[in-house]
Design a protein around this motif. Structure first.
Motif, PDB file in Angstrom:
ATOM      1  N   GLU A  68       0.884  -1.335  -0.131  1.00 52.17           N
ATOM      2  CA  GLU A  68       0.132  -0.005   0.145  1.00 52.17           C
ATOM      3  C   GLU A  68       0.827   1.228  -0.026  1.00 52.17           C
ATOM      4  O   GLU A  68       0.157   2.567  -0.226  1.00 52.17           O
ATOM      5  CB  GLU A  68      -1.057   0.026   1.264  1.00 52.17           C
ATOM      6  CG  GLU A  68      -0.492   0.145   2.742  1.00 52.17           C
ATOM      7  CD  GLU A  68       0.078  -1.420   2.986  1.00 52.17           C
ATOM      8  OE1 GLU A  68       0.453  -1.401   4.053  1.00 52.17           O
ATOM      9  OE2 GLU A  68       0.082  -2.165   2.354  1.00 52.17           O
ATOM     10  N   ASN A  69       2.171   1.043   0.116  1.00 53.61           N
ATOM     11  CA  ASN A  69       2.925   2.345   0.338  1.00 53.61           C
ATOM     12  C   ASN A  69       3.793   2.217  -0.905  1.00 53.61           C
ATOM     13  O   ASN A  69       4.875   3.382  -1.116  1.00 53.61           O
ATOM     14  CB  ASN A  69       3.937   2.252   1.593  1.00 53.61           C
ATOM     15  CG  ASN A  69       3.115   2.466   2.809  1.00 53.61           C
ATOM     16  OD1 ASN A  69       2.205   3.447   2.936  1.00 53.61           O
ATOM     17  ND2 ASN A  69       3.083   1.514   3.762  1.00 53.61           N
ATOM     18  N   LYS A  70       3.758   1.456  -1.799  1.00 49.13           N
ATOM     19  CA  LYS A  70       4.388   1.407  -3.077  1.00 49.13           C
ATOM     20  C   LYS A  70       3.984   2.258  -4.318  1.00 49.13           C
ATOM     21  O   LYS A  70       3.219   1.743  -5.286  1.00 49.13           O
ATOM     22  CB  LYS A  70       4.517   0.149  -3.614  1.00 49.13           C
ATOM     23  CG  LYS A  70       5.403  -0.387  -4.900  1.00 49.13           C
ATOM     24  CD  LYS A  70       5.576  -1.885  -5.253  1.00 49.13           C
ATOM     25  CE  LYS A  70       6.322  -2.122  -6.544  1.00 49.13           C
ATOM     26  NZ  LYS A  70       6.172  -3.461  -6.912  1.00 49.13           N
ATOM     27  N   HIS A  71       4.013   3.533  -3.765  1.00 47.58           N
ATOM     28  CA  HIS A  71       3.472   4.565  -4.744  1.00 47.58           C
ATOM     29  C   HIS A  71       4.324   5.859  -4.815  1.00 47.58           C
ATOM     30  O   HIS A  71       5.371   5.980  -4.266  1.00 47.58           O
ATOM     31  CB  HIS A  71       2.120   4.925  -4.349  1.00 47.58           C
ATOM     32  CG  HIS A  71       1.887   5.445  -2.833  1.00 47.58           C
ATOM     33  ND1 HIS A  71       2.567   6.488  -2.495  1.00 47.58           N
ATOM     34  CD2 HIS A  71       1.201   4.931  -2.082  1.00 47.58           C
ATOM     35  CE1 HIS A  71       2.307   6.540  -1.219  1.00 47.58           C
ATOM     36  NE2 HIS A  71       1.606   5.667  -0.805  1.00 47.58           N
ATOM     37  N   VAL A 139       6.686   1.448  -9.418  1.00 51.07           N
ATOM     38  CA  VAL A 139       5.643   1.548  -8.296  1.00 51.07           C
ATOM     39  C   VAL A 139       4.122   1.373  -8.884  1.00 51.07           C
ATOM     40  O   VAL A 139       4.010   1.123 -10.122  1.00 51.07           O
ATOM     41  CB  VAL A 139       5.723   2.925  -7.819  1.00 51.07           C
ATOM     42  CG1 VAL A 139       6.807   3.278  -6.901  1.00 51.07           C
ATOM     43  CG2 VAL A 139       5.573   3.858  -8.856  1.00 51.07           C
ATOM     44  N   ASP A 140       3.327   1.091  -7.929  1.00 58.23           N
ATOM     45  CA  ASP A 140       1.832   1.118  -8.269  1.00 58.23           C
ATOM     46  C   ASP A 140       1.227   2.258  -8.597  1.00 58.23           C
ATOM     47  O   ASP A 140       1.593   3.447  -8.235  1.00 58.23           O
ATOM     48  CB  ASP A 140       1.221   0.178  -7.129  1.00 58.23           C
ATOM     49  CG  ASP A 140       1.598  -1.097  -6.780  1.00 58.23           C
ATOM     50  OD1 ASP A 140       2.511  -1.655  -7.658  1.00 58.23           O
ATOM     51  OD2 ASP A 140       1.441  -1.502  -5.571  1.00 58.23           O
ATOM     52  N   LEU A 141       0.097   2.378  -9.294  1.00 53.71           N
ATOM     53  CA  LEU A 141      -0.789   3.348  -9.791  1.00 53.71           C
ATOM     54  C   LEU A 141      -2.219   3.206  -8.984  1.00 53.71           C
ATOM     55  O   LEU A 141      -2.895   2.301  -9.466  1.00 53.71           O
ATOM     56  CB  LEU A 141      -0.879   3.632 -11.396  1.00 53.71           C
ATOM     57  CG  LEU A 141      -1.323   4.962 -11.536  1.00 53.71           C
ATOM     58  CD1 LEU A 141      -0.559   5.989 -11.452  1.00 53.71           C
ATOM     59  CD2 LEU A 141      -1.654   4.726 -13.229  1.00 53.71           C
ATOM     60  N   GLY A 142      -2.387   3.757  -7.946  1.00 51.05           N
ATOM     61  CA  GLY A 142      -3.639   3.371  -6.976  1.00 51.05           C
ATOM     62  C   GLY A 142      -3.435   1.923  -6.430  1.00 51.05           C
ATOM     63  O   GLY A 142      -2.160   1.453  -5.981  1.00 51.05           O
ATOM     64  N   SER A 143      -4.147   1.103  -6.747  1.00 55.88           N
ATOM     65  CA  SER A 143      -4.073  -0.456  -6.256  1.00 55.88           C
ATOM     66  C   SER A 143      -3.667  -1.391  -7.605  1.00 55.88           C
ATOM     67  O   SER A 143      -3.537  -2.395  -7.609  1.00 55.88           O
ATOM     68  CB  SER A 143      -5.585  -1.054  -5.984  1.00 55.88           C
ATOM     69  OG  SER A 143      -6.527  -0.982  -6.919  1.00 55.88           O
TER      70      SER A 143
END
Length: 351
Positions: A68-71, A139-143
């Motif tokens: 959840e912090n990979k943004h 990184v992720d984009l949102g979920s």
């Protein structure tokens, strides 16, 4: 234990890893040495790292653990930290953590000042056998998983199996999924060995998994062809992982837990479309359910998960492309799936 030679770097294990990093730092005139940790690796792994590392760390950077912090907001914090601590193009970032941290740390290093050196030290079994090879950062984009990133190689990757003793059982088991996948897509004998013996944290088996992935990546560094087989189980697995991450009513799954479910589902599709035998399919399902709890899916869950497939990175020209098995150890890429088979796959999973 021999090092594994990847594209422009090597993966070193244990004592060779200790010698490699200390020699590398001694030979390079880095202006600043930055070390990236999260709260878990700061507590459990940093003391071990300090025993291994013969040099001074100029600045310790810390982020919060978890997918959840990979943004991009975490990246902004890190870019600002590197700048505030006088990082320049001759700095190096050492990433000490699991796959989330090494993916993000590699991306931050690759983009700060248009690219600084970085070294990855994976501390989870999953990151040792998966994130350690291939140079994927991001990184992720949102979920939505890994939507933003670059392929860029570290200076080296260092594997210290002693870090595995710092993990809880669930985190350790998450890595089993990728090791089993390596056997399924490339090496039937390796699959049979780890299924029969169940000893995943043995250094020789870790090295074997790294070598299998490395062999695939060396043939196709930018994922134009054969490297796609590494995505087996990940098309549905990533959709499941994203859905559970974004849905407060669902238990958040670790990456390995989600792709374990994905591999059973995509195993069923392989049986229907590529001739994978029912015997092999049932063997795959039994192996994964030995280590991973079955995920509960309602019909609404399944509909929402299938909607997420359109965001998969492997899509091209509006088509969702799957990796399927022709047999254990033999995978095929770019397979289109008739829509009616998805409900049958989930029904098989739930049996």
């Amino acid at each position: 234990m021999e090092s594994v030679k990847s594209q422009s770097y090597e993966v070193h294990l244990d004592e060779l890893a200790k010698a490699a990093i200390n020699q590398h730092i001694a030979n390079k005139n880095y202006s600043k040495i930055f070390l990236l940790v999260d709260e878990n690796t700061k507590e459990h792994c940093l003391p071990i790292f300090k025993e291994i590392f013969d040099h001074s760390i100029d600045s310790l950077l810390e982020i919060k653990s978890g997918e959840e912090n990979k943004h991009i907001h975490t990246c902004l914090q890190l870019w600002e930290d590197l700048s505030n601590f006088d990082g320049d193009r001759k700095s190096i970032l050492i990433n000490l953590g699991g796959g989330v941290l090494t993916d993000m740390g590699g991306f931050v290093a690759s983009t700060f000042k248009r690219g600084i050196d970085f070294i990855n030290i994976p501390t989870t079994l999953l990151s040792m056998v998966d994130a350690s090879i291939g140079g994927k950062t991001g990184v992720d984009l949102g979920s939505l998983k890994n939507q933003v990133g670059v392929i860029n190689q570290p200076q080296m990757v260092l594997i210290f199996p002693k870090f595995l003793k710092t993990l809880d059982a669930r985190q350790t088991k998450s890595g089993y999924a990728e090791m089993l996948k390596h056997g399924l897509i490339r090496d039937k004998a390796y699959w049979e060995d780890i299924v029969a013996k169940g000893d995943f944290t043995d250094a020789a088996r870790i090295q074997k998994s790294i070598a299998i992935k490395n062999d695939v990546v060396l043939q196709d560094p930018t994922e134009q062809g054969v490297r796609k087989i590494l995505n087996f189980g990940h098309t549905l697995g990533h959709a499941i992982e994203s859905y559970c991450l974004d849905n407060p009513n669902k238990k958040t799954l670790l990456h390995g837990e989600a792709i374990a479910a994905g591999m059973i589902l995509e195993g069923y599709l392989s049986h229907e479309l590529r001739g994978l035998s029912k015997l092999a399919l049932d063997e795959i399902k039994k192996a994964f359910l030995t280590y991973f709890d079955k995920v509960e899916f309602t019909e609404d869950d399944i509909d929402a998960i299938l909607q997420l497939l359109k965001y998969d990175k492997k899509n091209s020209h509006g088509n969702v492309n799957f990796v399927l098995l022709q047999d254990i150890g033999n995978a095929a890429t770019d397979i289109k799936i008739p829509e009616e088979l998805f409900s049958k796959a989930f029904a098989y999973y739930k049996e």
